[in-house]
Design an enzyme around this catalytic site. Structure first.
Site, PDB file in Angstrom:
ATOM      1  NE  ARG A 192      -4.802   6.293   3.364  1.00 23.07           N
ATOM      2  CZ  ARG A 192      -5.339   5.115   4.116  1.00 23.07           C
ATOM      3  NH1 ARG A 192      -5.405   5.234   5.691  1.00 23.07           N
ATOM      4  NH2 ARG A 192      -5.539   3.855   4.240  1.00 23.07           N
ATOM      5  CD  GLU A 199      -3.339  -1.128   1.879  1.00 26.56           C
ATOM      6  OE1 GLU A 199      -2.876  -0.458   3.294  1.00 26.56           O
ATOM      7  OE2 GLU A 199      -4.180  -1.970   1.478  1.00 26.56           O
ATOM      8  NE  ARG A 208      -5.018   4.988   8.806  1.00 21.48           N
ATOM      9  CZ  ARG A 208      -5.423   4.266   8.462  1.00 21.48           C
ATOM     10  NH1 ARG A 208      -5.806   3.066   9.214  1.00 21.48           N
ATOM     11  NH2 ARG A 208      -5.833   4.463   7.403  1.00 21.48           N
ATOM     12  CG  HIS A 222     -10.517   6.948   6.124  1.00 20.58           C
ATOM     13  ND1 HIS A 222     -11.216   6.217   6.263  1.00 20.58           N
ATOM     14  CD2 HIS A 222      -9.245   5.863   6.095  1.00 20.58           C
ATOM     15  CE1 HIS A 222     -10.366   4.990   5.932  1.00 20.58           C
ATOM     16  NE2 HIS A 222      -9.258   4.483   5.993  1.00 20.58           N
ATOM     17  CG  HIS A 273      -9.526   7.135   2.018  1.00 22.00           C
ATOM     18  ND1 HIS A 273      -9.103   6.636   0.708  1.00 22.00           N
ATOM     19  CD2 HIS A 273      -7.916   6.014   2.514  1.00 22.00           C
ATOM     20  CE1 HIS A 273      -8.507   5.980   0.238  1.00 22.00           C
ATOM     21  NE2 HIS A 273      -8.048   4.911   1.194  1.00 22.00           N
TER      22      HIS A 273
END
Ligand code: FAD
Length: 506
Positions: A272, A110, A368, A333, A226
């Site tokens: 992100r 990811e 994060r 998110h 997100h």
């Protein structure tokens, strides 16, 4: 009868802590909706852990620190990555069926991970599988009981926390539960924002209740947006996992142009916040309410097998991601901040602990790393459970608690959430912030007086986000301010706010 331990929240953090607590006394786990309604249930992409042959905990540590943009607590990160592998092995022993290639665990990649280290289950139902495993384990322990549709409305405070007031939605009554130690595992706060991937239960109750009880709240301004939630009129903002981009999905604006190369060298796999701001900027540039996420080059059968839940859900809202690009837009998110704890879930209020998304261990810093939160819930759920166990020496009398607020809570069965709060938070405390907007948010929120406990909590949390975002005069991680677009060394510290004092940086 009162339990020894009260766990508020039945997501991965609450469940894991309950298992740890069960050998030390009776445990009551409460959830304000059904036991399955939690962010944990919806977590798709996976759980990050340095278990593959070509991975090392040091690399996982480095990637986490890099994503956190200079604000991670290094010891917390080390704890997460070092204790992660054993915690996952234990889950596997308890029956968690992570996807495999032959006999070997299958790892995917990811954004911002330097290795393939994301375990997943049933393709894209990882959180559900982890929660199912933990729930089954907890149910096998006679000391653990559950109560669903039982919303905590306030913590009971008398020389530390002594329990909580619970609203039983089925019986339509409120009653106190006292316990020797209380764990807040209430999850996130996405519902404070108009557009969010979070379920309805994520209204930041834990943060608001802890704040009222005198607990310190840390880094609450850092909310991760997100980049890719489904943007179909009338449909919920269903998350299109990072893993889609991990498998090669491309972003295009409504003119059909790829645009990520203009924003970051890692393009679609950039962090992100970068991708969210890039999409937001393309939406403004093109005047469109979305961009497109396109994985069609991988073929429908691959997509269907690898992302069955996403495929089916999108289809339900009229989008076949096997053959068409999906319209997507950013949505709130994940909360990096929360109730400040040490590495064992202890808050500054006696007998009050926190774990999971409701807590701020400092592990995520300003942003994060994808798929670190399920791991955090499990690792720090274990630690909080152990610490609560130790805290309970059996000598502490359980004093009579009194509700924190003198004002009688008006309990409503109406679960509709105040849209005015959500709109203010989205427009003025969202992806792009400025002093002007944040001050406006404060002024607008100050005069609102929502009646339901959730409404009050949402207003409280939105106010804390606005205040801390305003005090942090810089752009870092998930916070972007147009008036302070650069990172500042002066703010390489954690924001801390509590009822007794204004925002400070430590
Ligand atoms: C759509 C989506 C996809 C995600 N994908 C991933 C992923 O792939 N990998 C990853 O690592 N993370 C992912 N995340 C984030 C991750 O799911 C969460 O951070 C994590 O599951 C939080 O776990 P938790 O136990 O802290 O809280 P949750 O799982 O949210 O559980 C919160 C619990 O608290 C209860 N609760 C809340 N308020 C009250 C109250 N007042 N009284 C009583 N009970 C209350 C709720 O009912 C619920 O039981 C995703 C999140 C979302 C929303």
């Amino acid at each position: 009868m009162n339990p020894d331990f009260l766990v508020i929240g039945a997501g991965v953090a609450g469940l894991r802590a309950a298992i740890e607590l069960a050998e030390a006394g009776t445990v009551l786990v409460v959830a304000k909706d059904s036991l399955r309604e939690s962010s944990s249930e919806y977590a798709q992409g996976g759980i990050a852990v340095a278990l593959s042959d070509d991975d090392e905990v040091e690399l996982h540590e480095q990637d986490t620190l890099y994503a956190g943009d200079g604000l991670c607590d290094r010891v917390a990160v080390r704890t997460l990555v070092e204790e992660g592998p054993a915690a996952i092995q234990e889950l596997i022993e308890w029956g968690a069926a992570f996807d495999r290639e032959g006999n070997k665990l299958a790892f995917t990649r990811e954004a911002a991970h330097s290795r393939n280290r994301i375990l997943h289950a049933h393709g894209d139902s990882t959180g559900r599988e982890v929660a199912r495993t933990l729930y089954q384990k907890a149910c096998s322990l006679p000391n653990v009981t559950f109560r669903s549709y039982a919303a905590t409305t306030e913590l009971l405070v008398a020389d530390g926390v002594t329990g909580a007031m619970i609203w039983d939605a089925k019986a339509q009554r409120e009653f106190p539960i006292q316990a020797r130690a209380v764990l807040l595992a209430t999850g996130g706060l996405g519902r404070v924002f108009l557009n969010t991937t979070n379920p309805e239960v994520a209204t930041g109750d834990g943060v608001a209740m802890a704040y009222r009880a005198g607990a310190e709240i840390g880094d609450i301004e850092f909310v991760q947006f997100h980049p890719t939630a489904l943007a179909v009129e009338g449909a919920p903002r269903f998350l299109l996992s990072e893993a889609l981009r991990g498998e090669g999905a491309l972003l295009r604006n409504t003119h059909g142009e790829r645009f990520m190369e203009r924003y970051h060298p890692l393009q679609e796999l950039a962090p992100r916040d970068v991708v969210a701001r890039a999409i937001s900027s393309e939406m403004t540039r093109t005047g469109a309410p979305h961009v497109f996420l396109d994985l069609t080059h991988r073929g429908e059968s691959f997509i269907r097998a690898r992302f069955p839940r996403i495929y089916e859900t999108c289809l339900r809202y009229g989008v076949n991601i096997g053959t068409d690009a999906a319209p997507v837009a950013p949505a709130a998110h994940y909360a990096m901040g929360g109730v400040r704890t040490d590495l064992d879930g202890r808050t500054n209020v006696a007998r009050l602990f926190a774990a999971g998304e409701a807590a701020c261990t400092g592990v995520h810093g300003a942003n994060r790393l994808a798929s670190n939160s399920l791991l955090e819930g499990v690792v720090f759920g274990i630690r909080a459970g152990r610490a609560m166990r130790e805290a309970d020496s059996g000598t502490d009398p359980c004093p009579q608690g009194i509700p924190q607020t003198a004002q009688k809570t008006r309990l409503e069965t109406d679960r509709s959430l105040p849209e005015d709060i959500q709109r203010i938070a989205w427009e003025k405390c969202g992806i792009v912030r400025s002093a002007e907007g944040l001050r406006e948010a404060e002024a607008l929120l100050e005069v609102l007086a929502p009646q339901s406990p959730e409404g009050r909590n949402m207003r409280q949390v939105a106010l804390l986000i606005a205040r801390c975002a305003l005090a942090r005069k810089e752009s870092r991680g998930a916070q972007f301010r147009t008036d302070y677009p650069e990172k500042s060394e002066a703010f390489a510290r954690h924001s801390v706010v509590c009822k007794q004092a204004d925002v400070t940086f430590r």
